[in-house]
Design a protein around this motif. Structure first.
Motif, PDB file in Angstrom:
ATOM      1  N   GLY A 160       0.787  -1.313   0.057  1.00 35.15           N
ATOM      2  CA  GLY A 160      -0.184   0.054  -0.078  1.00 35.15           C
ATOM      3  C   GLY A 160       0.831   1.280  -0.001  1.00 35.15           C
ATOM      4  N   ILE A 161       0.603   2.133  -0.744  1.00 33.98           N
ATOM      5  CA  ILE A 161       1.227   3.471  -0.741  1.00 33.98           C
ATOM      6  C   ILE A 161       0.357   4.434  -0.365  1.00 33.98           C
ATOM      7  CG2 ILE A 161       0.492   3.872  -3.218  1.00 33.98           C
ATOM      8  CD1 ILE A 161       3.363   5.051  -3.648  1.00 33.98           C
ATOM      9  N   THR A 162       0.977   5.519   0.423  1.00 31.57           N
ATOM     10  CA  THR A 162       0.158   6.798   0.997  1.00 31.57           C
ATOM     11  C   THR A 162       0.904   8.127   0.754  1.00 31.57           C
ATOM     12  OG1 THR A 162      -0.547   7.560   3.209  1.00 31.57           O
ATOM     13  CG2 THR A 162       1.313   6.487   3.426  1.00 31.57           C
ATOM     14  N   GLY A 163       0.153   8.873   0.689  1.00 32.87           N
ATOM     15  CA  GLY A 163       0.695  10.316   0.746  1.00 32.87           C
ATOM     16  C   GLY A 163       1.466  10.840   1.912  1.00 32.87           C
ATOM     17  N   ALA A 164       2.039  11.968   1.598  1.00 34.44           N
ATOM     18  CA  ALA A 164       2.847  12.617   2.711  1.00 34.44           C
ATOM     19  C   ALA A 164       2.056  13.019   3.876  1.00 34.44           C
ATOM     20  CB  ALA A 164       3.699  13.887   2.172  1.00 34.44           C
ATOM     21  N   TRP A 179      13.022  15.436  -0.450  1.00 36.92           N
ATOM     22  CA  TRP A 179      12.981  14.090  -0.249  1.00 36.92           C
ATOM     23  C   TRP A 179      11.853  13.299  -0.722  1.00 36.92           C
ATOM     24  CZ3 TRP A 179      10.622   9.798   1.455  1.00 36.92           C
ATOM     25  CH2 TRP A 179      11.501   8.604   1.729  1.00 36.92           C
ATOM     26  N   ARG A 180      10.692  13.914  -0.707  1.00 40.69           N
ATOM     27  CA  ARG A 180       9.369  12.923  -1.154  1.00 40.69           C
ATOM     28  C   ARG A 180       9.432  13.183  -2.774  1.00 40.69           C
ATOM     29  NH1 ARG A 180       5.012  10.034   1.674  1.00 40.69           N
ATOM     30  NH2 ARG A 180       5.764  10.468   3.976  1.00 40.69           N
ATOM     31  N   ASN A 181       9.833  14.446  -3.285  1.00 37.50           N
ATOM     32  CA  ASN A 181       9.498  14.638  -4.771  1.00 37.50           C
ATOM     33  C   ASN A 181      10.177  13.412  -5.702  1.00 37.50           C
ATOM     34  OD1 ASN A 181       8.288  16.109  -6.839  1.00 37.50           O
ATOM     35  ND2 ASN A 181      10.300  16.903  -7.257  1.00 37.50           N
ATOM     36  N   ASN A 182       9.522  12.787  -6.330  1.00 37.93           N
ATOM     37  CA  ASN A 182      10.209  12.043  -7.215  1.00 37.93           C
ATOM     38  C   ASN A 182      10.779  10.734  -6.606  1.00 37.93           C
ATOM     39  OD1 ASN A 182       9.440  13.164  -9.813  1.00 37.93           O
ATOM     40  ND2 ASN A 182      11.275  14.536  -9.194  1.00 37.93           N
ATOM     41  N   ASN A 183      10.085  10.429  -5.224  1.00 34.21           N
ATOM     42  CA  ASN A 183      10.708   9.448  -4.487  1.00 34.21           C
ATOM     43  C   ASN A 183       9.726   8.430  -4.020  1.00 34.21           C
ATOM     44  OD1 ASN A 183      12.782   8.177  -3.184  1.00 34.21           O
ATOM     45  ND2 ASN A 183      13.062   9.593  -1.521  1.00 34.21           N
ATOM     46  N   ILE A 184      10.201   7.162  -3.620  1.00 34.87           N
ATOM     47  CA  ILE A 184       9.135   6.174  -2.807  1.00 34.87           C
ATOM     48  C   ILE A 184      10.107   5.557  -2.022  1.00 34.87           C
ATOM     49  CG2 ILE A 184       7.805   3.979  -3.217  1.00 34.87           C
ATOM     50  CD1 ILE A 184       6.729   5.373  -6.068  1.00 34.87           C
ATOM     51  N   GLN A 185       9.459   5.010  -0.922  1.00 32.23           N
ATOM     52  CA  GLN A 185      10.289   4.257  -0.109  1.00 32.23           C
ATOM     53  C   GLN A 185       9.230   3.287   0.724  1.00 32.23           C
ATOM     54  OE1 GLN A 185      11.592   6.079   3.614  1.00 32.23           O
ATOM     55  NE2 GLN A 185      13.495   5.245   3.563  1.00 32.23           N
ATOM     56  N   ALA A 186       9.736   2.110   0.972  1.00 33.23           N
ATOM     57  CA  ALA A 186       9.013   1.083   1.920  1.00 33.23           C
ATOM     58  C   ALA A 186       9.457   1.479   3.411  1.00 33.23           C
ATOM     59  CB  ALA A 186       9.461  -0.370   1.505  1.00 33.23           C
ATOM     60  N   TYR A 187       8.458   1.237   4.275  1.00 29.85           N
ATOM     61  CA  TYR A 187       9.037   1.617   5.568  1.00 29.85           C
ATOM     62  C   TYR A 187       7.886   0.938   6.416  1.00 29.85           C
ATOM     63  CZ  TYR A 187       4.307   4.170   6.182  1.00 29.85           C
ATOM     64  OH  TYR A 187       3.177   4.474   6.173  1.00 29.85           O
TER      65      TYR A 187
END
Length: 322
Positions: A160-164, A179-187
């Motif tokens: 699942g992906i969520t916004g800032a 950091w967020r712009n043009n970026n995706i990270q699993a956490y």
């Protein structure tokens, strides 16, 4: 008119709640509490409210109310109730995770009911205190509820992906634009905090699905898109019939025969569901707005049920499609 108070009104969920309640035909906002912004106009923090209201932030509960929304950080709702007396006649709706689990859902003579209307509508209507579900917990559960109601006990692999905005307003490295712009990270892979509440609710519903969940941080402001992969003996037609029947009386959860996308849900209180099958696998997709169906919108939906209003009241919202 229902007189509402909001504690923690300067944050993302508090601001979204203000936007919805200011347009709600049956609600008057009695106060909007913020320790950090006391005395300041709401529009200082929520710039889009300029010209919408002359309310200022209060430093604490300072008016007679019918319902109190707690839009505070996790752990802060419990502290707020210890420091402030809330009369028993006032209904409580908490948007943090403080009272979602059974081990801590009793406080000051109140028992908090888990506020997922698609599962607990009757209990919510009779409750005086609600623990609003988490945003990912809402998206994951609405994708599985009909299956779980049939006793589904398989393995589920979910992403699942969520916004800032899902991370709240407190600054962190991963919330900076650069950091967020043009970026995706699993956490929090396989150990997200919302899994505990899902497990409890599933057990109550008669299912024991084991969810392996990997959440991602997305490079957008708001919205959640979840995909859950599993095996079931039900055909695609049987699944669609099951889901259509289950959600037929629930106005905000919509089954789609076509692929869904997140923009359909953003700025609405809806959850869109789409089911696919291939190679012996079933994939269930769900899309919600993390700040509305995943937080403040669902809180208003719960308030409507508690006060005997149609649950859609004040929640006819337009998606930001473009």
């Amino acid at each position: 008119m229902i007189k509402a108070g909001i504690a923690g009104a300067a944050g993302y969920t508090g601001g979204e709640l203000l936007r919805v309640l200011l347009q709600h035909p049956e609600v008057e906002i009695a106060f909007a509490h913020s320790r950090s912004q006391a005395g300041q106009p709401l529009s200082k923090v929520h710039g889009d409210l300029l010209g919408e209201t002359a309310l200022t932030f209060s430093g604490g509960p300072d008016a007679d109310i019918d319902v109190l929304f707690l839009c505070l950080g996790h752990g802060e709702s419990a502290a707020f109730l210890e420091q402030n007396t809330v009369p028993q006649g006032v209904k409580l709706i908490d948007l943090s995770q403080d009272f979602r689990l059974k081990a801590r859902n009793v406080r000051g003579g109140r028992t908090f009911v888990y506020g997922l209307p698609e599962r607990n509508r009757e209990r919510i209507a009779a409750a005086d205190s609600i623990a609003n579900p988490g945003c990912f917990a809402t998206a994951l559960q609405l994708g599985l509820l009909p299956l779980v109601s049939q006793g589904f006990a398989g393995e589920v692999h979910a992403t699942g992906i969520t916004g800032a905005t899902g991370a709240g307003q407190k600054l962190a490295e991963s919330s900076h634009f650069a950091w967020r712009n043009n970026n995706i990270q699993a956490y929090k892979s396989l150990q997200h905090q919302h899994l505990a509440e899902i497990d409890e609710q599933q057990a109550e519903a008669g299912g024991t699905a084991h969810i392996h969940f990997v959440p991602w941080r997305g490079d957008f402001a708001r919205g959640i898109f979840v995909s859950q992969q599993l095996r079931t003996t039900l055909s695609l037609d049987e699944l669609n019939n099951l889901y259509e029947t289950w959600y037929a009386t629930h106005p905000f959860t919509v089954l789609s025969s076509r692929p869904i996308h997140m923009k359909q849900a953003v700025n609405t209180n809806k959850c869109f569901v789409h089911i696919e099958q291939a190679e012996g696998q079933t994939v269930i997709h769900t899309a919600i707005d993390n700040l509305l169906k995943g937080a403040s919108g669902q809180a208003v939906q719960n308030m409507n049920l508690m006060f005997g209003l149609p649950e859609t009241t004040g929640l006819h919202l337009k998606a930001s499609y473009f």
